[in-house]
Design a protein around this motif. Structure first.
Motif, PDB file in Angstrom:
ATOM      1  N   ILE A   1       3.537   2.930  -9.411  1.00  0.00           N
ATOM      2  CA  ILE A   1       2.677   3.381 -10.605  1.00  0.00           C
ATOM      3  C   ILE A   1       3.268   4.421 -11.238  1.00  0.00           C
ATOM      4  O   ILE A   1       3.162   4.575 -12.411  1.00  0.00           O
ATOM      5  CB  ILE A   1       1.088   3.692  -9.848  1.00  0.00           C
ATOM      6  CG1 ILE A   1       0.503   2.677  -9.375  1.00  0.00           C
ATOM      7  CG2 ILE A   1       0.551   4.244 -11.104  1.00  0.00           C
ATOM      8  CD1 ILE A   1      -0.967   2.956  -8.928  1.00  0.00           C
ATOM      9  N   SER A   2       4.000   5.369 -10.540  1.00  0.00           N
ATOM     10  CA  SER A   2       4.712   6.563 -10.972  1.00  0.00           C
ATOM     11  C   SER A   2       6.295   6.266 -11.398  1.00  0.00           C
ATOM     12  O   SER A   2       6.851   7.027 -11.865  1.00  0.00           O
ATOM     13  CB  SER A   2       4.716   7.542 -10.217  1.00  0.00           C
ATOM     14  OG  SER A   2       5.366   7.466  -8.959  1.00  0.00           O
TER      15      SER A   2
ATOM     16  N   THR B   1       0.918  -1.094   0.071  1.00  0.00           N
ATOM     17  CA  THR B   1      -0.108   0.062   0.147  1.00  0.00           C
ATOM     18  C   THR B   1       0.932   1.355   0.092  1.00  0.00           C
ATOM     19  O   THR B   1       0.658   2.259  -0.654  1.00  0.00           O
ATOM     20  CB  THR B   1      -1.008  -0.057   1.014  1.00  0.00           C
ATOM     21  OG1 THR B   1      -1.753  -1.361   1.223  1.00  0.00           O
ATOM     22  CG2 THR B   1      -1.697   1.287   1.330  1.00  0.00           C
TER      23      THR B   1
ATOM     24  N   GLU C   1      -4.286  -1.571  -8.652  1.00  0.00           N
ATOM     25  CA  GLU C   1      -5.378  -0.412  -8.498  1.00  0.00           C
ATOM     26  C   GLU C   1      -6.513  -0.489  -9.352  1.00  0.00           C
ATOM     27  O   GLU C   1      -6.100  -0.461 -10.720  1.00  0.00           O
ATOM     28  CB  GLU C   1      -4.506   0.965  -8.485  1.00  0.00           C
ATOM     29  CG  GLU C   1      -5.286   2.425  -8.433  1.00  0.00           C
ATOM     30  CD  GLU C   1      -5.793   2.481  -7.233  1.00  0.00           C
ATOM     31  OE1 GLU C   1      -5.092   2.123  -6.209  1.00  0.00           O
ATOM     32  OE2 GLU C   1      -6.761   3.047  -7.101  1.00  0.00           O
TER      33      GLU C   1
ATOM     34  N   ASP D   1       8.647   5.868  -9.584  1.00  0.00           N
ATOM     35  CA  ASP D   1       9.601   6.630  -8.531  1.00  0.00           C
ATOM     36  C   ASP D   1      10.553   5.771  -7.843  1.00  0.00           C
ATOM     37  O   ASP D   1      10.139   5.293  -6.873  1.00  0.00           O
ATOM     38  CB  ASP D   1       8.603   7.303  -7.592  1.00  0.00           C
ATOM     39  CG  ASP D   1       9.685   8.550  -6.763  1.00  0.00           C
ATOM     40  OD1 ASP D   1       8.790   9.111  -5.876  1.00  0.00           O
ATOM     41  OD2 ASP D   1      10.627   8.535  -7.060  1.00  0.00           O
TER      42      ASP D   1
ATOM     43  N   LYS E   1       2.439   1.714  -3.389  1.00  0.00           N
ATOM     44  CA  LYS E   1       1.717   1.597  -4.724  1.00  0.00           C
ATOM     45  C   LYS E   1       1.900   2.828  -5.633  1.00  0.00           C
ATOM     46  O   LYS E   1       2.157   2.727  -6.614  1.00  0.00           O
ATOM     47  CB  LYS E   1       0.086   1.468  -4.136  1.00  0.00           C
ATOM     48  CG  LYS E   1      -0.942   1.705  -5.500  1.00  0.00           C
ATOM     49  CD  LYS E   1      -2.219   1.543  -5.006  1.00  0.00           C
ATOM     50  CE  LYS E   1      -2.477   0.423  -3.898  1.00  0.00           C
ATOM     51  NZ  LYS E   1      -3.890   0.695  -3.522  1.00  0.00           N
ATOM     52  N   ASP E   2       1.526   4.251  -4.994  1.00  0.00           N
ATOM     53  CA  ASP E   2       1.837   5.339  -5.824  1.00  0.00           C
ATOM     54  C   ASP E   2       3.109   5.662  -6.511  1.00  0.00           C
ATOM     55  O   ASP E   2       3.385   5.873  -7.672  1.00  0.00           O
ATOM     56  CB  ASP E   2       1.542   6.617  -5.104  1.00  0.00           C
ATOM     57  CG  ASP E   2       0.238   6.580  -4.441  1.00  0.00           C
ATOM     58  OD1 ASP E   2      -0.596   6.126  -4.993  1.00  0.00           O
ATOM     59  OD2 ASP E   2       0.021   7.272  -3.297  1.00  0.00           O
TER      60      ASP E   2
END
Length: 538
Positions: free
Chosen positions: A58-59, A51, A126, A61, A54-55
């Protein structure tokens, strides 16, 4: 065998059994608790980390992923962490190199670990789309060592306790046998009518009480009578308490029944929500086609309205010219004005305008009726009716309405052929049956690559009405037929199917006291047949 030896062996045997049971239960509880704790910790850590990242995943990074991985490695006993993309490539990793280089095998049971590391994974997703996964490993050597030490100390303590129990049993046996020997001699004296008994009644244990009983027999009998009365009172009290416990347990059972009924109702509501969700998913699949189907009549209706607006301008101008005729003008002027107006009508081609106006109005009405039929069909299909709403309906009409909704989805890939016979009405929830038919038709269309043929047939077989949906698609392998109606089982790619469609179809048919049969040959096609019982209409 002497009483002393019996006492030592009996106590030792009982103690050995109790210690074995106690140690076994304690060690088992220790292992289970620690293993469950490690499993929960590992899965929770992996889930929370998926969790958290996740961002960043997806990006893409990678810097943040490296920082997150390094921060996670501060957890005690964590030996490695990996962040992978959907193709299995590593985004970020941290930990001991020997664990990072070895093959990953996910562990399910902590007790089955043989490499000293508990490996778990968690998906990063997601909106139903898979973006990667988290892999972590937790060192179990400390836990294994602690359990081994617990076994060793348990065995050591048990052995020491057995020795102490044996020593205590020997002392106790010696004491009891000596006192009982004196009581036996006193009993022999009484049997020989020698009531002049001298016993050492000192002490507060049971043997001293027995000696006092020999000396004070009458007093002892009186005490036994009083004790019996006390026992009877205690028994009555226990009976009263037992009734209270029974009533309390009965109340608990009633509460449990109420809770079970509430849970059953919640399950029914959840089932209805699942059916409605799958219905909305089917509508979503058809949304683009329906929009195109509506846009066509909307387009020519708008075009017709624009043309009619131009014709209205012509009629307004014609009316103005007619009103401009001066009835008080001379006959020659009036004739000249009428001839001028006639020439103007000829220039505007009034005959074409009149005929075209009627055609435009007719086409506009047809287009709006087509839009109304599409919207009405969607509204009827998407309407969430309670499961208990049953009515007698003709399944042929449900088939035709379903095909209208799915028309645009099917026409570019498959040809639909229907063979509908006269059938009696059946008691059903029409909305749910349309959902069943739509799921089967859409699945048939999805199984076809090109030049598809979908055949829909209805009829009567014995005391049942049947509806069959046959396609010439890819078919279903034999090993998948047993799982095809299982919840969440799907042969489609990730993100393109929920696996609930055929499961809901099966549930709806079961609710209707019907059944569903499957025939399929890989490479040739599939046939689903629905059977409904025929019931008399009161």
């Amino acid at each position: 065998m002497s009483l002393k030896l019996k006492t030592i062996l009996g106590v030792a045997f009982i103690e050995a059994i109790l210690l074995a049971v106690l140690i076994s239960m304690t060690l088992n509880y220790l292992e289970t608790t620690n293993y469950e704790g490690l499993y929960k910790r590992a899965t929770t850590t992996a889930t929370l980390f998926s969790t958290t990242t996740k961002d960043a995943v997806i990006s893409y990074d990678l810097a943040s992923l490296d920082a997150f991985s390094s921060e996670l490695m501060k957890n005690p006993d964590l030996v490695y962490v990996k962040v992978l993309n959907p193709d299995g490539q590593i985004f970020a990793q941290a930990g001991e190199q020997k664990y990072l280089e070895r093959d990953f095998i996910e562990d399910i049971d902590v007790s089955m670990i043989n490499d000293g590391v508990f490996d778990v994974r968690a998906e990063i997703s997601e909106g139903g789309q898979f973006f990667g996964e988290i892999r972590i490993g937790i060192d179990t050597s400390g836990l294994t060592q602690a359990i081994t030490e617990a076994r060793y100390w348990s065995a050591t303590i048990a052995f020491g306790e057995m020795l102490l129990v044996a020593l205590f049993s020997y002392i106790l046996g010696s004491y009891l046998t000596n006192r009982l020997s004196k009581l036996r001699e006193a009993a022999n004296d009484i049997s020989h009518d020698n009531m002049d008994i001298k016993l050492d009644a000192k002490g507060s244990d049971e043997v001293a009480e027995v000696a006092q009983a020999f000396i004070q027999m009458s007093s002892r009998l009186r005490q036994e009578s009083e004790r019996r009365t006390a026992y009877e009172k205690e028994l009555k009290s226990l009976n009263s308490t037992l009734e209270m416990r029974v009533e309390r347990r009965t109340a608990q059972l009633r509460d449990n029944i109420v809770k079970l009924e509430e849970m059953n109702e919640a399950l029914k509501q959840t089932h209805a929500q699942l059916i409605q969700s799958e219905k909305m998913a089917s509508i979503g699949t058809l949304a683009a086609g329906v929009a195109h189907e509506i846009n066509n009549p909307v387009g020519y209706v708008m075009s017709n309205v624009r043309m009619l607006s131009e014709y209205i301008e012509f009629y307004r101008e014609a009316i103005s010219k007619i009103r401009a005729l001066d009835i008080h003008a001379s006959e020659s002027e009036l004739i000249a004005s009428i001839e001028s107006m006639g020439s103007w009508f000829d220039e505007q081609d009034i005959e074409f305008i009149q005929s075209d106006t009627l055609d435009l109005v007719k086409d506009t009405v047809d287009g709006t009726e087509r839009i109304r039929d599409i919207v009405s069909g969607l509204k009827e299909f998407s309407h969430s009716s309670p499961d208990t709403v049953m009515q007698f309906a003709n399944l042929n009409e449900a088939i035709e309405r379903t095909l209208k909704i799915a028309h645009n989805e099917l026409k570019y890939k498959s040809k639909v052929v229907t063979k509908l016979k006269d059938i009696p009405v059946v008691e059903c929830n029409v909305g749910q049956i349309q959902q069943v038919l739509l799921n089967l038709v859409i699945n048939a269309n999805h199984s076809i690559e090109e030049n598809g043929l979908i055949q829909i047939q209805s009829g009567v077989l014995g005391s049942e009405v049947f509806v069959s949906v046959r396609d010439n698609g890819c078919g279903i392998p034999a090993e998948m037929k047993k799982k095809i109606f299982d919840p969440f089982f799907t042969t489609k790619e990730v993100g393109k199917g929920t696996g609930l469609g055929l499961s809901i179809v099966y549930g709806i048919m079961k609710d209707h006291k019907g059944r569903i049969d499957l025939e399929s040959t890989p490479g040739k096609g599939t046939k689903f047949t629905l059977y409904f019982p025929v019931q008399s209409q009161l």
